[in-house]
Design a protein around this motif. Sequence first.
Motif, short mmCIF file in Angstrom:
data_model
loop_
_atom_site.label_atom_id
_atom_site.label_comp_id
_atom_site.label_asym_id
_atom_site.label_seq_id
_atom_site.Cartn_x
_atom_site.Cartn_y
_atom_site.Cartn_z
N THR A 76 8.91 -7.64 10.49
CA THR A 76 7.47 -7.90 10.36
C THR A 76 6.74 -6.68 9.83
O THR A 76 5.79 -6.18 10.45
N THR A 77 7.19 -6.21 8.68
CA THR A 77 6.61 -5.04 8.05
C THR A 77 6.15 -5.38 6.64
O THR A 77 6.89 -6.02 5.88
N LEU A 78 4.97 -4.96 6.31
CA LEU A 78 4.40 -5.13 4.98
C LEU A 78 4.50 -3.80 4.24
O LEU A 78 4.26 -2.74 4.82
N TYR A 79 4.86 -3.85 2.97
CA TYR A 79 5.02 -2.64 2.17
C TYR A 79 4.15 -2.66 0.93
O TYR A 79 3.79 -3.73 0.41
N LEU A 80 3.83 -1.48 0.46
CA LEU A 80 3.18 -1.33 -0.83
C LEU A 80 3.86 -0.17 -1.54
O LEU A 80 3.67 0.99 -1.16
N GLN A 81 4.66 -0.49 -2.54
CA GLN A 81 5.30 0.53 -3.36
C GLN A 81 4.33 0.93 -4.46
O GLN A 81 3.91 0.08 -5.25
N MET A 82 3.99 2.19 -4.51
CA MET A 82 3.01 2.70 -5.45
C MET A 82 3.68 3.70 -6.37
O MET A 82 4.25 4.69 -5.92
N SER A 83 3.61 3.44 -7.67
CA SER A 83 4.20 4.35 -8.64
C SER A 83 3.19 4.68 -9.72
O SER A 83 2.15 4.04 -9.84
N THR A 84 3.53 5.69 -10.52
CA THR A 84 2.64 6.16 -11.58
C THR A 84 1.22 6.32 -11.05
O THR A 84 0.25 5.84 -11.64
N LEU A 85 1.12 7.01 -9.95
CA LEU A 85 -0.17 7.17 -9.29
C LEU A 85 -1.15 7.98 -10.13
O LEU A 85 -0.76 8.91 -10.84
#
Length: 125
Positions: A76-85
């Motif tokens: 029950t984990t939500l993720y946000l992969q953020m690249s090229t910030l």
Amino acid sequence: QVQLAESGGGSVQTGGSLRLSCAASGYSYSRGCLAWFRQAPGKEREAVAFFDNDGTTFYADSVKGRFTISQDNTTTTLYLQMSTLKPEDTAMYYCAAANWNLFLRPLSAGEYSHWGQGTQVTVST
């Protein structure tokens, strides 16, 4: 009963990557909308990405092609992969949950009744 807790924020250089996590408890994926919001100083809280009740995803135009939302139902984990910030991504990031209904407006922060404490993302040049 729903509790959300974000982690994974930090300070990175332009072009770097971060992966945000949101540990959820007491939430049923089949009954609501899960979302990532962000808020920069002096600006309104805005939707970054979310899952609708039917699994449909949304990304803000400013992050399309760079961010990816995902979830692990086992943990029950939500993720946000953020690249090229970019520096424009600098903000406090929050995960949120809303109870589903036919007229839910998932872009509106006011629709969400459950929020995490936020995790800071700072992108410098």
